[in-house]
Structures are given as structure tokens and as C-alpha cells.
Scaffold this motif. Structure first.
Motif, PDB file in Angstrom:
ATOM      1  N   ARG A   1      41.239  28.812  30.415  1.00  0.00           N
ATOM      2  CA  ARG A   1      40.468  27.165  29.185  1.00  0.00           C
ATOM      3  C   ARG A   1      40.965  26.419  30.363  1.00  0.00           C
ATOM      4  O   ARG A   1      41.882  26.180  31.683  1.00  0.00           O
ATOM      5  CB  ARG A   1      41.778  27.023  28.179  1.00  0.00           C
ATOM      6  CG  ARG A   1      42.598  26.525  27.983  1.00  0.00           C
ATOM      7  CD  ARG A   1      42.986  25.712  26.484  1.00  0.00           C
ATOM      8  NE  ARG A   1      44.517  26.313  27.307  1.00  0.00           N
ATOM      9  CZ  ARG A   1      45.000  26.920  26.279  1.00  0.00           C
ATOM     10  NH1 ARG A   1      45.261  26.699  24.735  1.00  0.00           N
ATOM     11  NH2 ARG A   1      46.330  27.203  26.548  1.00  0.00           N
TER      12      ARG A   1
ATOM     13  N   CYS B   1      38.133  23.041  18.930  1.00  0.00           N
ATOM     14  CA  CYS B   1      36.882  23.148  18.885  1.00  0.00           C
ATOM     15  C   CYS B   1      36.174  21.901  18.563  1.00  0.00           C
ATOM     16  O   CYS B   1      35.529  22.442  16.997  1.00  0.00           O
ATOM     17  CB  CYS B   1      36.706  23.796  20.285  1.00  0.00           C
ATOM     18  SG  CYS B   1      35.760  25.044  19.700  1.00  0.00           S
TER      19      CYS B   1
ATOM     20  N   LEU C   1      31.927  26.565  18.409  1.00  0.00           N
ATOM     21  CA  LEU C   1      32.200  28.290  19.239  1.00  0.00           C
ATOM     22  C   LEU C   1      30.522  28.766  18.913  1.00  0.00           C
ATOM     23  O   LEU C   1      30.248  29.229  18.247  1.00  0.00           O
ATOM     24  CB  LEU C   1      33.386  29.034  18.191  1.00  0.00           C
ATOM     25  CG  LEU C   1      33.241  30.321  18.179  1.00  0.00           C
ATOM     26  CD1 LEU C   1      34.338  30.385  19.778  1.00  0.00           C
ATOM     27  CD2 LEU C   1      34.751  31.160  17.249  1.00  0.00           C
TER      28      LEU C   1
ATOM     29  N   MET D   1      42.014  31.660  22.947  1.00  0.00           N
ATOM     30  CA  MET D   1      40.860  30.541  22.799  1.00  0.00           C
ATOM     31  C   MET D   1      39.515  30.901  22.061  1.00  0.00           C
ATOM     32  O   MET D   1      39.044  30.124  21.813  1.00  0.00           O
ATOM     33  CB  MET D   1      40.777  31.269  24.646  1.00  0.00           C
ATOM     34  CG  MET D   1      39.150  30.189  24.979  1.00  0.00           C
ATOM     35  SD  MET D   1      40.859  28.951  25.618  1.00  0.00           S
ATOM     36  CE  MET D   1      39.854  27.598  24.088  1.00  0.00           C
TER      37      MET D   1
ATOM     38  N   GLY E   1      36.494  26.366  27.112  1.00  0.00           N
ATOM     39  CA  GLY E   1      37.314  27.625  27.212  1.00  0.00           C
ATOM     40  C   GLY E   1      36.294  29.008  27.540  1.00  0.00           C
ATOM     41  O   GLY E   1      34.574  28.587  26.984  1.00  0.00           O
TER      42      GLY E   1
ATOM     43  N   THR F   1      41.372  26.369  36.072  1.00  0.00           N
ATOM     44  CA  THR F   1      41.785  26.842  34.741  1.00  0.00           C
ATOM     45  C   THR F   1      43.313  27.521  34.474  1.00  0.00           C
ATOM     46  O   THR F   1      43.501  27.782  35.456  1.00  0.00           O
ATOM     47  CB  THR F   1      40.133  27.855  34.336  1.00  0.00           C
ATOM     48  OG1 THR F   1      39.888  29.310  35.477  1.00  0.00           O
ATOM     49  CG2 THR F   1      39.118  27.580  34.541  1.00  0.00           C
TER      50      THR F   1
ATOM     51  N   ALA G   1      40.914  35.362  29.009  1.00  0.00           N
ATOM     52  CA  ALA G   1      40.038  34.144  29.111  1.00  0.00           C
ATOM     53  C   ALA G   1      40.986  33.325  29.880  1.00  0.00           C
ATOM     54  O   ALA G   1      41.618  33.234  30.644  1.00  0.00           O
ATOM     55  CB  ALA G   1      40.551  34.002  27.471  1.00  0.00           C
TER      56      ALA G   1
ATOM     57  N   GLN H   1      32.348  32.727  23.843  1.00  0.00           N
ATOM     58  CA  GLN H   1      32.642  34.248  23.571  1.00  0.00           C
ATOM     59  C   GLN H   1      31.088  35.620  25.080  1.00  0.00           C
ATOM     60  O   GLN H   1      30.452  35.226  24.003  1.00  0.00           O
ATOM     61  CB  GLN H   1      33.143  34.928  23.076  1.00  0.00           C
ATOM     62  CG  GLN H   1      33.820  36.217  22.801  1.00  0.00           C
ATOM     63  CD  GLN H   1      33.815  36.822  21.131  1.00  0.00           C
ATOM     64  OE1 GLN H   1      33.151  37.048  20.849  1.00  0.00           O
ATOM     65  NE2 GLN H   1      34.794  37.565  21.515  1.00  0.00           N
TER      66      GLN H   1
ATOM     67  N   CYS I   1      32.440  22.982  28.101  1.00  0.00           N
ATOM     68  CA  CYS I   1      32.944  23.804  27.990  1.00  0.00           C
ATOM     69  C   CYS I   1      34.840  24.352  28.065  1.00  0.00           C
ATOM     70  O   CYS I   1      35.130  23.403  29.254  1.00  0.00           O
ATOM     71  CB  CYS I   1      31.824  24.875  28.642  1.00  0.00           C
ATOM     72  SG  CYS I   1      33.093  26.882  28.706  1.00  0.00           S
TER      73      CYS I   1
ATOM     74  N   THR J   1      33.097  19.482  21.845  1.00  0.00           N
ATOM     75  CA  THR J   1      33.687  20.118  23.184  1.00  0.00           C
ATOM     76  C   THR J   1      33.361  21.936  22.553  1.00  0.00           C
ATOM     77  O   THR J   1      33.035  22.035  21.570  1.00  0.00           O
ATOM     78  CB  THR J   1      34.943  20.521  22.999  1.00  0.00           C
ATOM     79  OG1 THR J   1      35.527  20.273  21.903  1.00  0.00           O
ATOM     80  CG2 THR J   1      35.549  19.501  23.837  1.00  0.00           C
ATOM     81  N   TYR J   2      32.639  22.463  23.665  1.00  0.00           N
ATOM     82  CA  TYR J   2      32.515  24.485  23.297  1.00  0.00           C
ATOM     83  C   TYR J   2      33.565  25.741  23.414  1.00  0.00           C
ATOM     84  O   TYR J   2      33.747  25.298  25.100  1.00  0.00           O
ATOM     85  CB  TYR J   2      30.873  24.721  23.344  1.00  0.00           C
ATOM     86  CG  TYR J   2      30.877  24.185  25.232  1.00  0.00           C
ATOM     87  CD1 TYR J   2      30.598  26.105  24.836  1.00  0.00           C
ATOM     88  CD2 TYR J   2      30.045  23.425  25.540  1.00  0.00           C
ATOM     89  CE1 TYR J   2      30.041  25.906  26.269  1.00  0.00           C
ATOM     90  CE2 TYR J   2      29.485  23.877  26.373  1.00  0.00           C
ATOM     91  CZ  TYR J   2      29.257  25.315  26.988  1.00  0.00           C
ATOM     92  OH  TYR J   2      29.136  25.008  28.555  1.00  0.00           O
ATOM     93  N   VAL J   3      33.483  26.853  22.435  1.00  0.00           N
ATOM     94  CA  VAL J   3      33.954  27.586  23.486  1.00  0.00           C
ATOM     95  C   VAL J   3      33.441  28.631  23.694  1.00  0.00           C
ATOM     96  O   VAL J   3      32.126  29.076  22.419  1.00  0.00           O
ATOM     97  CB  VAL J   3      35.084  28.222  22.655  1.00  0.00           C
ATOM     98  CG1 VAL J   3      35.933  29.333  23.405  1.00  0.00           C
ATOM     99  CG2 VAL J   3      36.406  27.119  22.814  1.00  0.00           C
TER     100      VAL J   3
END
Ligand code: NAI
Ligand code: AKG
Length: 549
Positions: free
Chosen positions: A331, A370, A373, A365, A322, A357, A329, A300, A320, A296-298
Motif C-alpha cells: 500500500r 478507494c 477496485l 487491501m 494498493g 510502500t 499486498a 488485484q 494506484c 484512487t484505485y486498487v
């Protein structure tokens, strides 16, 4: 006698060229240790860096620079031993001189100019352009539009460019520029005037040109701004120069851009992350399984770098969960589709209210549970006060300088793998290099070779078929290219060549960084390993070419 005179002059000029934030403390750092070896220490003014809440950007970069140099001093000294005609003392001075030069900013201009706005009023605009290491010419680096732009920021970013280009073997020195504006406050017509006038100010000061300084896109700039810069240069100083369009990269294809520059940084972020995530032993050290499946990834920042990074991460099999933007943000545990989110953003101007979302606090977030990042927005977003709350196991630095040294220290203690900016987001400058090469050669990649290569390969198959049938006369063997082979032959294009070359660059550089990490017992500290990789190459240039006129 003559040598001594030259050396005195050289020392004087080296000292004069050093940037004010590094030199004096730095000379103290290079004192003589046992024997003639240089005893190296972190300059005093940088020693508190791992405890600093909001350090100067140049100081952050300098801290990383000195941390790497400390590891490299024995290599520098060993390499200098080859200069047998120098005395021990001269060799030592020369190593020290090179170390000062590599950490200093060569020049920085600040320009202020008036612009007439659409409503007839006038405003004053300030812009900057910094040239860091000029061990290779031209210098290279993006131009950003942001209200945070200042001299310290562009100098720090220019230093990162010096180290980044060296890290991935793009033959440029480092530069960066910026105009201190919020582009949202101006019409397209006003932005064009601002960009063209800024270019003219650089022209007047000898700060732009295909062999001097070659800008590129960065935050809030893209192909359109690059086309204004190219056009302005070509219509003024470059009017008689056949290479004038090589004065900037990231241009639209019709103006000499290269296929693949637009997504190159995000593609590089993926390729670079892939080079580390596939390593079983390394993943074991940070408590992850190798590969992308179920990761999983977030992300920015959902701009050029963030969107393409997300696109490639998702394509590789990660989810993804977030996205963090400047204003909000979002999620979703089920996963956010980057393409659909981009469409939504284009339609509404924000990631807000993207179907499927929920809104979430931006900081929450960023720090959420996760695997990866990917900070792809701006500097210093992970720092002393939030680093210990980061839950990701890998930080993929799409942005320049998203982590402060304090954050680095905390995260390293938590066994978080940080894949550093000077390597990970170098896909952009790598493909910019291909664009520049295309421009100065005046031909696109493959233009003179693709058809010839296709025919050669088909002749090869035919030749193998004929040889086999000659040796085995009753077999009637037919050799047909496989679908994949056909696709490669027939779809070969500039885009394919650029992609393959970028992949090769990211893979080779990952190998060099891992080598440096091992060589200097750096564990998972890939930032210092990447700096070591870059600095040794810059050092060798200065050692072989000389420090001064
Ligand atoms: N464009 C390029 O080829 C390269 C860019 N970079 C670096 O990547 C970073 C992003 O650059 P680009 O994607 O080109 O810029 P961009 O302007 O295309 O995108 C930046 C995005 O980040 C968002 N953002 C800005 N401040 C934010 C904040 N505080 N929190 C969350 N989101 C925020 C913006 O709204 C925008 O969507 C910068 O650090 C830049 O220096 C690095 C290498 C190459
Ligand atoms: O493409 C380039 O020349 C530079 C891109 C850039 O500004 C960066 O890598 O930070």
C-alpha cells in the motif's frame, strides 16, 4: 407432416446437447403462461445462487445467463413472430430450444498424458478444453496453466467467452482450456513439452484449427506458449495448411502476432471503464464525480491484465494506492508507479518490499477505501462474506468471474457500479480477432494502404491550397499539415490501426450495454445489460441459421 417429423428430431437433439447442469430444471422454467407467451422463471437449482457462499463456476455463469434471458423472452418471442410459416406452438418450441442451446456447453474434452521431466522421471498431466456455444465457428478462448483448472472452471469460462465475443461483436463461438499445473513447478523445457503434447491431444480430437478452435493466452500463458502451440500445430495436422498459424492468437509478432495484443486486455479495461466513468449522470448515481482526476484505485493481480490496467489507469490521472498479489499486498497513499513496480517484480520475483510502500493484509487491501477496485487475478474473489466490506464505488472486472452472484446482489444494493467481465476484459479477444484476420488474410494491417493514404491526404491538402489560391489570387495561401495531423500520417502503423479499432469496439459496445440497461430498466446492473446485449445477438444467429443439422 414433414415439418412435424423434423421438429420431433430437433427437439430430441436439442435436449441431448444440453449440459447436465442446466436442462431439466430449465425445461420447467419454460412453461406456458397466459396466451401463448413463455412464462420464464429462474431454474430451481439456481434460485439459491444469491445466497451461495462458494458456488460452482458454471452455476454462477448460468445464473447470470438466466437472469438476462428472463428479461429477453419478450424480445425473443417478438423476433420469432417474423417466422410466419410456423404455428404459435412451433415458434414457442423454437424460442425455448434456442434458450436451452445458448446456455449449454457443446463439448468438453479431458486429456491425460505422460511427460518425461528433466530428471528422467515421468509425470501425468491433465488438461481440458471446452467448446461452449458453436453458433459461430471457430470457437475462441484462452488456455491457462493453474492448479485450480478443472472441468467446471473451463466450462464456465467457455460460456463467458461465448457471451463476451457476442457482446463485442467478435465473430467467434466460445471456448476455454487449461492445464492443471503450477507452472512454477516446471522448467521451461518441461513446460514446452507439456504445451506441445497438450496441443497434440487437441489435434487428435479435432479440437484445434484455424477454422475450428483458436486458443489464446490466459493466466500463466503468453506469447511463448502460443508460439509452441502454433509450431506444434503447423508441424503436424497443419503442415499443408497455409493458414496454420491462424490456429492460435497472442503469438509473438515474428510468428504472425499482431501489434497491440500484449496490452490489449488492460487497454480495453481502461477504455471500457472510461466509457462509464465519463458519464456525469451515472457517476452521480454512485456518488462520484466524472473523470479520472483524483480517483484512487486498487488492483488485484499484477500480471498481464493487472499491470496494463494499472498503467492505463495511472496514465489517465488516477492513483494506484494498493496492489494485491497471491503472496502479499502493498500500500502507498502517495501512489505506486506501475512501471517501477513491474521492474521490481521482474528483479525480485515479487511485489514484496517495493520501495515507498508498506506491507498490508491482502484481504484488507482488497476491501480498502478507494474509488475503483480492479480485480485482475482470478474467480470468486468478492463473495458473500466480504462483499459488504468493499469500499470501492466502481468494480472494473479485468479478471473473468471475480464476483459471485451473492457479491453482485450485495454490491448492487450498496450502489456500486460493476463493469462486467464479458465486456470489460474483451479487449483481448477483440485484438485476437484482428490477429486472426491478419493471419487468414496473410497481410498486416496497413501494409497495402498506409503509404497510399498518406499520399492521398497530402494531395488533398495540395488540392485545397491550389483551389484557394485560384479563387483568391493575391493571397498566396499555404496549407501545412498540423503537427498532430503529420504525426497521424507519418506514424500510422498496424499498432495505431489496432488501437483505434479496439477503442471503437469498446465505445460502441458501451453504448449497446447502456441501451440494454435502459430498455430493460436495469438501473446500474451492467452485468445483466451486457448479457442481454450478447444473448440477443446469439439468439438471432440461431433463429436465422437454425439449431441443428
Ligand atoms: N490475458 C488475457 O488476455 C486475458 C485474461 N483475462 C483474465 O484476466 C485474469 C488474469 O489473467 P492474466 O493477467 O492473463 O494472467 P497472468 O498470469 O498474467 O497474471 C495473473 C496475476 O495474478 C496473480 N494472482 C494469481 N492468483 C492470485 C490471487 N489469488 N490473488 C492475487 N493475485 C493473484 C498472479 O501472481 C499473476 O501476477 C484471468 O481471470 C484471465 O482469465 C481475461 C481476458 C483476457
Ligand atoms: O484472446 C482470446 O482469444 C481470448 C482471451 C480470453 O481467454 C478471455 O477473454 O478470457
Amino acid at each position: 407432416m414433414l415439418l412435424r417429423g423434423v421438429w420431433r428430431g430437433l427437439r430430441h437433439r436439442v435436449a441431448a446437447a444440453c449440459s447436465p447442469c442446466i436442462p431439466r430444471a430449465y425445461s420447467a422454467a419454460c412453461s406456458e403462461g397466459p396466451g401463448s407467451a413463455i412464462k420464464y422463471e429462474m431454474p430451481e437449482h439456481l434460485q439459491s445462487m444469491p445466497q451461495e457462499r462458494d458456488p460452482l463456476f458454471t452455476a454462477m455463469v448460468a445464473y447470470n445467463y438466466h437472469s438476462a434471458v428472463a428479461k429477453l423472452v419478450p424480445m425473443f418471442e417478438k423476433s420469432m413472430k417474423g417466422r410466419q410459416r410456423l404455428t404459435d406452438g412451433q415458434r414457442k418450441h423454437r424460442v425455448e430450444g434456442i434458450m436451452r442451446i445458448m446456455g449449454s456447453c457443446s463439448a468438453c474434452v479431458e486429456v491425460t498424458f505422460p511427460v518425461k521431466l528433466d530428471d528422467g522421471s515421468f509425470t501425468l498431466i491433465t488438461g481440458y478444453r471446452a467448446h461452449h456455444s458453436v453458433h459461430k465457428i471457430p470457437v475462441k478462448g484462452g488456455i491457462r496453466f493453474s492448479s485450480d483448472v478443472c472441468s467446471d472452471e473451463v466450462k464456465g469460462l467457455a460460456a463467458l467467452m461465448s457471451y463476451k465475443t457476442a457482446c463485442v461483436n467478435a465473430p467467434f463461438g466460445g471456448a476455454k482450456g487449461g492445464i492443471k499445473i503450477n507452472p512454477k513447478d516446471y522448467s521451461e523445457n518441461e513446460l514446452e513439452k507439456i504445451t506441445r503434447r497438450y496441443t497434440l491431444e487437441l489435434v487428435k480430437r479435432g479440437f484445434i484449427g484455424p477454422g475450428i478452435d483458436v486458443p489464446a493466452p490466459d493466466m500463466n500463458t503468453g506469447p511463448l506458449e502460443m508460439s509452441w502451440i502454433a509450431d506444434q500445430y503447423a508441424k503436424t495436422l497443419g503442415h499443408a495448411d497455409i493458414n496454420s498459424y491462424a490456429t492460435v492468437t497472442g503469438k509473438p509478432i515474428n510468428l504472425g502476432g499482431v501489434a497491440g495484443r500484449q496490452d490489449a486486455t488492460g487497454r480495453g479495461v481502461y477504455l471500457g471503464t472510461n466509457s462509464f466513468i465519463k458519464e456525469e449522470a451515472l457517476m452521480q448515481q454512485i456518488g462520484l464525480t466524472p473523470g479520472w482526476k483524483d480517483k484512487t484505485y486498487v488492483v488485484q493481480g499484477f500480471g498481464n491484465v493487472g499491470f496494463h490496467t494499472a498503467r492505463f489507469f495511472t496514465k489517465a490521472g488516477a492513483r494506484c494506492i494498493g496492489v494485491v498479489e497471491w503472496d502479499c499486498a502493498i500500500r502507498s497513499c502517495d501512489g505506486i508507479n506501475p512501471h517501477e513496480l513491474l521492474e521490481h517484480m521482474k528483479r525480485t520475483g515479487s511485489i514484496k518490499d517495493f520501495p515507498g510502500t508498506e506491507p498490508v493484509d491482502r484481504e484488507e487491501m482488497l476491501l480498502a477505501e478507494c474509488d475503483i477496485l480492479a480485480p485482475c487475478a482470478t474467480e470468486k474473489v468478492i463473495h458473500l462474506d466480504n462483499a459488504d466490506k468493499v469500499k470501492a464505488k466502481i468494480i472494473a472486472e479485468g479478471a473473468n468471474g471475480p464476483l459471485t452472484p451473492a457479491a453482485d446482489k450485495i454490491l448492487m444494493e450498496k450502489k456500486v457500479l460493476i463493469i462486467p467481465d464479458i465486456y470489460l476484459n474483451a479487449g483481448g479477444v477483440t485484438v485476437s480477432y484482428f490477429e486472426w484476420v491478419k493471419n487468414v488474410n496473410h497481410k498486416s494491417f496497413g501494409r497495402l494502404s498506409l503509404k497510399y493514404e498518406e499520399m492521398t491526404q497530402l494531395h488533398l491538402l495540395d488540392s485545397v491550397q491550389k483551389s484557394l489560391n485560384k479563387s483568391l489570387p493575391n493571397c498566396n495561401i499555404e496549407i501545412h499539415p498540423s503537427d498532430e495531423f503529420k504525426r497521424r500520417l507519418l506514424d500510422a502503423s498496424e499498432k495505431e490501426i489496432v488501437r483505434a479499432s479496439l477503442e471503437a469496439t469498446m465505445e460502441k459496445t458501451a453504448g449497446e450495454i447502456k441501451f440494454m440497461a435502459k430498455e430493460h430498466n436495469l438501473g446500474i446492473n451492467m452485468r445483466i445489460a451486457a448479457y442481454c446485449n450478447a444473448l440477443y445477438k446469439i439468439y438471432k444467429c440461431y433463429e436465422e441459421a437454425g439449431l441443428t443439422l
